[in-house]
Design a protein around this motif. Structure first.
Motif, PDB file in Angstrom:
ATOM      1  N   LEU A 589      49.061  51.706  43.300  1.00  0.00           N
ATOM      2  CA  LEU A 589      49.068  51.893  41.839  1.00  0.00           C
ATOM      3  C   LEU A 589      48.401  50.755  41.098  1.00  0.00           C
ATOM      4  O   LEU A 589      48.106  50.868  39.909  1.00  0.00           O
ATOM      5  N   ILE A 590      48.180  49.625  41.794  1.00  0.00           N
ATOM      6  CA  ILE A 590      47.627  48.434  41.128  1.00  0.00           C
ATOM      7  C   ILE A 590      46.121  48.628  40.956  1.00  0.00           C
ATOM      8  O   ILE A 590      45.411  48.902  41.920  1.00  0.00           O
ATOM      9  N   PRO A 591      45.577  48.486  39.731  1.00  0.00           N
ATOM     10  CA  PRO A 591      44.136  48.650  39.506  1.00  0.00           C
ATOM     11  C   PRO A 591      43.347  47.609  40.309  1.00  0.00           C
ATOM     12  O   PRO A 591      43.816  46.496  40.536  1.00  0.00           O
ATOM     13  N   SER A 592      42.136  47.984  40.719  1.00  0.00           N
ATOM     14  CA  SER A 592      41.309  47.065  41.499  1.00  0.00           C
ATOM     15  C   SER A 592      40.955  45.811  40.709  1.00  0.00           C
ATOM     16  O   SER A 592      40.824  44.737  41.279  1.00  0.00           O
ATOM     17  N   VAL A 593      40.817  45.947  39.377  1.00  0.00           N
ATOM     18  CA  VAL A 593      40.455  44.779  38.558  1.00  0.00           C
ATOM     19  C   VAL A 593      41.567  43.737  38.546  1.00  0.00           C
ATOM     20  O   VAL A 593      41.341  42.575  38.223  1.00  0.00           O
TER      21      VAL A 593
END
Length: 889
Positions: A589-593
């Motif tokens: 769920l953690i964004p790549s950015v």
């Protein structure tokens, strides 16, 4: 990395074969000299394996140029392996048909120019009697002149030579059985060296292509990805063809070298030919190893390109399907009407059915696309973090549409049933009422008896409303209102889901509020210099503008209670957000950015929490019984509270990162688990608000304890907090300085910063330029350090739709050790001068007020005074170190 190692190995191998470090020549470079055959490497070996170089009969040996002789001999000595060459070379000089002068010339030339390690020199001396006698005498007389450290053995015939070297190691010219063809030898040498160069060139092409592949950035659209995949595949095919040609060349060469053995079972290859075979086999092995490594690398790269193309197709299809679904959800959200009649409700049901049928195709596409995305994930696609959220989003929208469609059918069905009941009741009852009124003749109602009869009939008819459930018409209307309210609520909910969330600026209350559990919209705050402190001040002024505090004890209780809440909030942020970023079950769920940027988002928040939880809260709680100790808590922890400066300096980076990923599912899930009203960015403002709140609480305490014991300490504590706030604000400005080539940390402590009007006056400049400068002030932002005064130009830019961000472009600097100051300028009491080098360059500075001017002059005077005292102290130290007899004293 493995591919690079293989290439390095190939280059080393081919360089050893080509002997580039020792000999800058290959056979083709000296082909004419080799064909003259004045020196040959026949392939024979001595009994200990020493290579034999033969100098056969050659009439013009003395006429050979030195350069040609050196090139040929150097080339021949470079061919045997290092192991064989280290034993030493055996030289056979055949001068049987020549004179002693030729023998002498040969030995002299060999002694002076032979580049290898010598073991023995055999000379077949002239066969004629007189020349042989002269040779015997000459070798005795001139042996020392040849400067050879190895034995020179004079032989009368080839039979004498056979006593030292086996016949099988000598050519037929020397009475041996060794087969040697000079033209074939040259052909093999040029072919081997050409093949070695081919292998090296092929390896270089593979390395270049591999480097290009490794450095290739993956495209962001389908067309460019397809073009890149096609281009790389074509290039790979061409390189594979080059590899096949190189392998074929090596195999052909190997067959040619082994041809004598293949032709005759009794034939044997000479040691040199065996080394040639080993060389070609080693090159072929290196070529094979290079090809395998390159194929492994290409397989991985090709797979990544194919996966990239799959991803771009998936993203393209996702955008199209998502747009269709959004339009579908928007159309569904527009069905807010529940109908005001049976006809209208039936029409709405038909429209809802049409919308449902219209949505079947995009819903099926969405489900198929989500299934395709799951298959990509199961096939170990490299972009799992990008694919999985899109699959979740597609299924969520499909489920929302299906659920909302079901709810609308249910509501419209109830509305239809209600309207049919109303129609039935109204038709029957109203028709009966109309018939009753119509049957009551007007003339019969003119008399009292007739009127009373009519009233009785009307009252009886109204009483029948109970039978038709119309005794309370408001109840039916209420049902309609309830249904309408259900649609209204649902409409609001759908609009919230469809609309992009924005987050208005809102203050954070010091106590938890007992409002319904719901996700708060995100807060948009300015990212400019000093933004966090400005927001905190606004909040504090608003909160403390009410008459809340009325005694010293109340203030202390409020301080301690809010400190406890503050610590609990920090703990919840660290445990509910920061720690969850390391939870394996939430990684998708953690964004790549946000990957590996936890320290940027949270700054040194864990350090702040540890300080308040373990130290500061406990010290404040001790002040409940001893209020007089409160001020000392702040004075004692003055250095510790500087941690807020680091936090505020990181705040712009944290806010910029939050703006990129704050709407991610990860943060929404964490907020839901914590049951927080506000989102994370509101809580990340807490530390900034907290340091500001200390200032306001201390001010309130001073009001309550005016002219009492402990007032001085409270004032000092307040000054400490104000210094921290000022230091934080100054540092926030300082980190926005651009264009300064030095390190601002080497300029000493930042004492003051602010904006001024500045004029310059240069004595060496043209008068017109000086006069023009006096009338046109420059807007400059000054930074006063203990060692330097910086002049900067303030710039403001809009970023990402947020408020303006300030930056300070460096323009000039003055060393404080070289400046002077004029405190008053005639004509304006808000101006002062800073100058250096005997007023060759003067800066006239105008402050916004006399008070600000005096503050700056005071700080500059302190800096200059401190430098003067430091200089005097150094002078005294230098004088004390001089010897007592020094006349300079």
């Amino acid at each position: 990395f493995h591919l690079s190692i293989i290439f390095i190995s190939v280059f080393t191998c081919t360089d050893e074969i080509m002997q580039q470090e020792i000999r800058p020549l290959v056979a083709v470079d000296i082909i004419e000299q080799l064909h003259r055959q004045f020196a040959i490497l026949s392939g024979g070996r001595g009994k200990d394996g020493a290579p034999i170089i033969t100098f056969p009969e050659f009439a013009g040996f003395s006429e050979i140029p030195d350069e040609d002789f050196l090139n040929v001999v150097t080339y021949l000595t470079s061919i045997p392996s290092l192991e064989a060459a280290s034993i030493g070379f055996i030289i056979i000089i055949d001068r049987r048909r020549d004179k002693w002068s030729a023998v002498k010339a040969s030995l002299t030339r060999i002694a002076g120019a032979f580049p290898g390690n010598l073991q023995l020199v055999f000379v077949l001396r002239p066969s004629r009697f007189i020349q042989r006698a002269i040779a015997d005498i000459g070798i005795k007389l001139y042996r020392d002149d040849f400067k050879m450290k190895v034995p020179i053995i004079m032989l009368n015939s080839v039979s004498d030579l056979h006593g030292y070297i086996d016949k099988c190691q000598l050519t037929r010219e020397l009475g041996g059985t060794l087969e040697y063809g000079h033209s074939q030898w040259i052909h093999h040498r040029t072919a081997i060296e050409n093949f070695a160069m081919t292998v090296k060139t092929t390896a270089q092409m593979l390395q270049t292509f591999g480097t290009d592949l490794a450095e290739t950035e993956l495209p962001n659209d389908v067309q460019c990805t397809e073009e890149l995949l096609s281009a790389h595949t074509d290039h790979h095919s061409k390189l594979k063809d080059e590899l096949k040609l190189a392998v074929k060349q090596g195999a052909t060469l190997l067959t040619c070298i082994r041809e004598p053995v293949t032709r005759s079972a009794n034939s044997k290859l000479s040691p040199d030919e065996l080394e040639n075979v080993a060389t070609v086999e080693r090159l072929l092995a290196q070529l094979d190893e290079t090809e395998k490594a390159f194929d492994q690398f290409w397989t991985k790269h090709h797979l990544k390109l194919e996966q990239c193309l799959q991803l771009r197709h998936f993203e393209h299809d996702f955008r199209e399907v998502k747009l269709t679904l959004d339009n579908l959800m928007e159309a569904q959200a527009g069905f807010s009407d529940i109908g005001d009649s049976v006809t209208r409700v039936e029409h709405l049901l038909r429209e809802q059915k049409q919308l449902e049928e219209k949505g079947q195709e995009p819903l099926e596409k969405a489900q198929t696309l989500a299934l395709h995305g799951e298959q990509l994930i199961q096939n170990n696609h490299y972009a799992v973090d990008s694919i999985r959220p899109k699959c979740v989003e597609l299924r969520r929208i499909c489920d929302d549409f299906t659920n909302e469609t079901k709810k609308k059918y249910d509501i419209l069905g109830k509305s239809l049933e209600l309207h049919k009941q109303l129609d039935k009741v109204s038709d029957q009852w109203c028709e009966a009422g109309i018939y009753l009124l119509a049957s009551q003749a007007v003339d019969k109602c003119q008399s009292q008896e007739g009127a009373e009869t009519a009233l009785v009939e009307i009252e009886k008819f109204l009483a029948t409303a109970k039978e038709h459930q119309l005794s309370n018409p408001k109840e039916i209307l209420q049902k309609l209102e309830d249904v309408q309210e259900m649609f209204d609520k649902r409409q609001v909910s759908l609009k919230k889901l469809a609309a992009k969330q924005t987050r208005p600026v809102q203050p954070v209350a010091p106590h938890p509020e007992s409002s319904p559990k719901r996700a708060s919209p995100k807060t948009t705050r300015p990212a400019g210099v000093g933004g966090p402190l400005i927001s905190a001040f606004r909040y504090s002024i608003q909160y403390y503008s009410t008459p809340y505090f009325f005694s010293f004890s109340h203030i202390i209780n409020e301080l301690i209670e809010t400190e406890r809440v503050y610590v609990e909030e920090l703990q919840s942020i660290i445990e509910g957000y920061a720690s969850e970023m390391d939870n394996p079950s939430l990684l998708h769920l953690i964004p790549s950015v946000l990957q590996n940027k936890k320290d940027i988002l949270f700054g040194n928040l864990p350090e702040i929490y540890e300080f308040h939880n373990r130290i500061f809260l406990k010290e404040l709680e001790n002040c409940i019984e001893n209020p007089e100790l409160l001020a000392r808590c702040f004075l004692k922890r003055k250095e510790d509270l500087q941690i807020y400066e680091k936090y505020c300096q990181n705040k712009p980076r944290s806010e910029a990162l939050w703006r990129q990923c704050g709407d991610s599912i990860f943060f929404q899930e964490c907020q839901r688990k914590l049951d927080h009203k506000l989102s994370l960015d509101a809580y990340l403002l807490k530390p900034v608000q907290r340091i500001t709140k200390y200032q306001l609480l201390l001010k309130e305490m001073l009001k309550c304890s005016k002219n009492s014991e402990g007032t001085a300490e409270l004032e000092e504590a307040l000054a400490t907090v104000l210094d921290i706030i000022k230091s934080v604000n100054d540092s926030m400005h300082q980190i926005a300085i651009t264009g300064y080539e030095g390190d601002v940390s080497e300029l000493g402590k930042l004492l003051m910063q602010g904006s001024f009007n500045v004029w310059t006056d240069h004595k060496k400049g043209h008068n017109k330029v000086k006069d023009l400068a006096r009338f046109k002030p420059m807007q400059r932002h000054l930074f006063l350090y203990t060692k330097m005064l910086l002049f900067c130009k303030k710039r403001e830019e809009n970023t990402d739709g947020h408020e303006k961000t300030a930056s300070y472009s460096f323009k000039n600097s003055l060393k404080m050790s070289t400046v002077g100051i004029t405190e008053n300028v005639k004509g304006d009491n808000k101006k002062f001068e800073i100058w250096y080098n005997g007023r060759e360059e003067v800066y006239i500075i105008q402050a916004s007020s006399v008070e600000l001017k005096n503050t700056w002059i005071s700080e500059i005077r302190k800096v200059l005074t401190g430098q003067l005292e430091a200089c005097r102290g150094k002078t005294r130290c230098d004088l004390m170190m001089l010897p007592s007899s020094c006349s300079c004293v």
